[in-house]
Motif scaffolding. Structure first.
Motif, short mmCIF file in Angstrom:
data_model
loop_
_atom_site.label_atom_id
_atom_site.label_comp_id
_atom_site.label_asym_id
_atom_site.label_seq_id
_atom_site.Cartn_x
_atom_site.Cartn_y
_atom_site.Cartn_z
N THR A 26 0.84 -1.20 0.00
CA THR A 26 0.00 0.00 0.00
C THR A 26 0.87 1.25 0.00
O THR A 26 0.61 2.21 -0.73
N ALA A 27 1.93 1.24 0.82
CA ALA A 27 2.81 2.40 0.88
C ALA A 27 3.46 2.65 -0.50
O ALA A 27 3.50 3.78 -0.98
N PHE A 28 3.94 1.58 -1.14
CA PHE A 28 4.52 1.75 -2.48
C PHE A 28 3.45 2.25 -3.46
O PHE A 28 3.72 3.12 -4.29
N ALA A 29 2.24 1.71 -3.37
CA ALA A 29 1.17 2.14 -4.29
C ALA A 29 0.86 3.62 -4.08
O ALA A 29 0.68 4.37 -5.04
N LYS A 30 0.84 4.06 -2.81
CA LYS A 30 0.57 5.49 -2.53
C LYS A 30 1.67 6.37 -3.13
O LYS A 30 1.43 7.51 -3.48
N ALA A 31 2.88 5.81 -3.22
CA ALA A 31 4.01 6.56 -3.77
C ALA A 31 4.07 6.44 -5.30
O ALA A 31 5.04 6.88 -5.92
N GLY A 32 3.06 5.81 -5.90
CA GLY A 32 2.96 5.78 -7.37
C GLY A 32 3.48 4.51 -8.02
O GLY A 32 3.57 4.44 -9.24
N GLU A 49 -6.55 -1.24 2.70
CA GLU A 49 -5.85 -1.05 3.97
C GLU A 49 -6.64 -0.09 4.85
O GLU A 49 -6.92 1.04 4.45
N THR A 50 -7.00 -0.53 6.04
CA THR A 50 -7.77 0.31 6.97
C THR A 50 -6.86 0.76 8.10
O THR A 50 -6.16 -0.04 8.71
N GLU A 51 -6.89 2.09 8.32
CA GLU A 51 -6.08 2.66 9.39
C GLU A 51 -6.99 3.63 10.13
O GLU A 51 -7.37 4.65 9.56
N GLY A 52 -7.38 3.30 11.34
CA GLY A 52 -8.37 4.11 12.05
C GLY A 52 -9.66 4.13 11.25
O GLY A 52 -10.16 3.08 10.83
N ALA A 53 -10.18 5.33 10.97
CA ALA A 53 -11.46 5.43 10.26
C ALA A 53 -11.28 5.46 8.75
O ALA A 53 -12.25 5.46 8.01
N LYS A 54 -10.00 5.47 8.28
CA LYS A 54 -9.75 5.61 6.83
C LYS A 54 -9.44 4.27 6.17
O LYS A 54 -8.70 3.46 6.74
N THR A 55 -9.99 4.08 4.97
CA THR A 55 -9.62 2.89 4.18
C THR A 55 -9.09 3.34 2.83
O THR A 55 -9.71 4.16 2.16
N HIS A 56 -7.90 2.85 2.46
CA HIS A 56 -7.31 3.15 1.15
C HIS A 56 -7.42 1.89 0.30
O HIS A 56 -7.16 0.79 0.78
N THR A 57 -7.80 2.07 -0.97
CA THR A 57 -7.83 0.90 -1.86
C THR A 57 -6.88 1.14 -3.04
O THR A 57 -6.75 2.27 -3.52
N HIS A 58 -6.20 0.09 -3.45
CA HIS A 58 -5.27 0.18 -4.58
C HIS A 58 -5.41 -1.09 -5.42
O HIS A 58 -5.32 -2.20 -4.88
N ARG A 59 -5.59 -0.90 -6.71
CA ARG A 59 -5.70 -2.06 -7.60
C ARG A 59 -4.32 -2.69 -7.78
O ARG A 59 -3.31 -1.98 -7.78
N ILE A 60 -4.29 -3.96 -7.88
CA ILE A 60 -3.01 -4.68 -8.05
C ILE A 60 -3.14 -5.66 -9.21
O ILE A 60 -4.24 -5.88 -9.72
N ARG A 61 -2.01 -6.24 -9.56
CA ARG A 61 -1.99 -7.27 -10.60
C ARG A 61 -1.47 -8.55 -9.95
O ARG A 61 -0.67 -8.48 -9.01
N PHE A 161 14.44 3.40 -1.48
CA PHE A 161 13.20 2.74 -1.07
C PHE A 161 12.58 3.46 0.13
O PHE A 161 11.37 3.60 0.23
N ALA A 162 13.46 3.91 1.03
CA ALA A 162 12.96 4.64 2.21
C ALA A 162 12.18 5.87 1.75
O ALA A 162 11.11 6.18 2.30
N ASP A 163 12.67 6.57 0.70
CA ASP A 163 11.98 7.76 0.20
C ASP A 163 10.57 7.41 -0.30
O ASP A 163 9.60 8.09 0.01
N SER A 164 10.49 6.33 -1.08
CA SER A 164 9.17 5.92 -1.60
C SER A 164 8.24 5.52 -0.46
O SER A 164 7.07 5.92 -0.44
N LEU A 165 8.75 4.75 0.48
CA LEU A 165 7.90 4.30 1.59
C LEU A 165 7.43 5.49 2.42
O LEU A 165 6.29 5.52 2.90
N GLN A 166 8.30 6.48 2.54
CA GLN A 166 7.94 7.68 3.28
C GLN A 166 6.84 8.46 2.54
O GLN A 166 5.90 8.95 3.15
N LYS A 167 6.98 8.52 1.20
CA LYS A 167 5.91 9.16 0.39
C LYS A 167 4.60 8.41 0.59
O LYS A 167 3.53 8.99 0.49
N GLY A 168 4.70 7.13 0.85
CA GLY A 168 3.52 6.30 1.08
C GLY A 168 3.06 6.30 2.52
O GLY A 168 2.39 5.37 2.97
N ASN A 169 3.45 7.33 3.27
CA ASN A 169 3.00 7.57 4.66
C ASN A 169 3.59 6.63 5.72
O ASN A 169 3.04 6.52 6.81
N MET A 170 4.68 5.95 5.39
CA MET A 170 5.37 5.17 6.43
C MET A 170 6.41 6.09 7.06
O MET A 170 7.08 6.85 6.36
#
Ligand SMILES: NC(=O)C1=CN([C@@H]2O[C@H](COP(=O)(O)OP(=O)(O)OC[C@H]3O[C@@H](n4cnc5c(N)ncnc54)[C@H](OP(=O)(O)O)[C@@H]3O)[C@@H](O)[C@H]2O)C=CC1
Ligand SMILES: CC(C)(CO)C(=O)C(=O)O
Length: 304
Positions: A26-32, A49-61, A161-170
């Motif tokens: 999910t973090a990688f998907a959020k980073a594009g 992915e549900t975190e508190g009251a928020k749910t993020h969805t990302h299509r995968i292959r 990779f740390a940069d991408s994961l950080q962009k993905g809110n980690m």
């Protein structure tokens, strides 16, 4: 209309679409990044992915065979350590110097385990500090703990990779001393994981004063062994780890208790097993960890 060249979009392959793997994907998907899930036993169309009251969805292959992965040099490996052998054919598909395998597994021995299947790849351990629990195929609930979610070695490759994961809110930290960081995280996992799995109680059990004292003694054995293995651990790390464990919400379920509740094999070989093994090597007694190991292996004898 001009089509975006596909090579501009980076792809990450996920081996082990469980609790941790889904959060990292999910973090990688959020980073594009595009996510390709390798060999899922129960396919799903998207990650939720549900975190508190928020749910993020990302299509995968999905890739059913290594040939279906396509162009990809980045892998997240998030099967339990004792399941690594069972995904060896996927790991072998990345056995090249251009590939990086991010190994998100608790315990010790990440590099050695994976190098036996992909010796030419760049293998980076990723220390995971969050709690996650799968609620169905592709569905996961994420809970943050403390100040950081992930820790990677302080290398140029890891920083990308740390940069991408950080962009993905980690919340990512890097360390020049990954050995000490792995042993430090191990202190939490040789206590909270077995204690919750053996008692059947959520992480709130770690607030019980008698359990806290037992955990302190289990950690004290591991600090001595860790020091002999080159980790710069002190007794202060024990208190820090115990305090960190108190910050986990009391109803959280550790990865080992999740396995116990589901009747799956338990991941103790790479955790308590490593402390006992390294203790024997250095002539350091580990009676409490040996006791824990014997109790865990009595529940399920096969784990490496
Ligand atoms: N959960 C947590 O809160 C935390 C876990 N960790 C660590 O992260 C690592 C991963 O744990 P976690 O995410 O909890 O584990 P899970 O059991 O949730 O996920 C493992 C996933 O790997 C899949 N898998 C296993 N073998 C294969 C195979 N041969 N082919 C395809 N898929 C396979 C499983 O599929 P299937 O469901 O079909 O079996 C499952 O989806 C562990 O080392 C754990 O200790 C670290 C910090 C926190
Ligand atoms: C820190 C903790 C206990 C978070 O869930 C963990 O690492 C695990 O469950 O394996």
């Amino acid at each position: 209309m001009t089509m975006q060249p596909s090579s501009n979009i980076k792809t990450v392959a996920l081996i082990g679409a469980g609790a941790v793997g889904l959060c990292l994907a999910t973090a990688f998907a959020k980073a594009g990044w595009q996510v390709v899930v390798c060999g899922a036993r129960q396919p799903f169309a998207q990650i939720e992915e549900t975190e508190g009251a928020k749910t993020h969805t990302h299509r995968i292959r999905h890739a059913l065979t290594p040939a279906e992965i396509g162009e990809c040099d980045t892998v997240v490996l998030a099967v339990k350590s004792h399941q690594t052998q069972s995904v060896s054919h996927w790991l072998q598909a990345f056995n090249r110097a251009s590939a990086t395998l991010l190994v998100a597994q608790n315990g010790l021995g990440q590099k050695e385990r994976v190098a036996s299947f992909a010796p030419q790849a760049n293998i980076l351990p990723v220390i995971v500090y969050f709690n996650a629990q799968r609620s169905g195929p592709g569905k996961v609930v994420l809970k943050h703990i403390g100040e950081h979610d992930l820790c990677l070695p302080d290398t140029a490759t890891a920083h990308c990779f740390a940069d991408s994961l950080q962009k993905g809110n980690m919340r990512v930290q890097t360390t020049a001393d990954i050995t000490t960081a792995l042993w430090l995280k191990l202190l939490a996992n040789i206590t909270a994981n077995p204690i919750t799995a053996l008692t059947g109680r959520s992480t709130g059990v770690m607030q019980d004063p008698a359990i806290l004292e037992t955990a302190r003694q289990i950690m004290a054995e591991a600090v001595k062994v860790g020091q002999a293995e080159g980790a710069k651990l002190t007794t202060q790390h024990i208190e820090n780890s115990l305090a960190w464990l108190q910050t986990i919400s009391a109803e959280s379920i550790t990865s080992m208790l999740q396995d116990r509740q589901a009747g799956r094999a338990l991941e103790y070989g790479a955790l308590t097993g490593q402390v006992v093994k390294a203790g024997k090597k250095h002539g350091i007694e580990t009676p409490l960890n040996s006791l824990v190991l014997s109790l865990l292996s009595a529940i399920h004898p096969i784990s490496c």
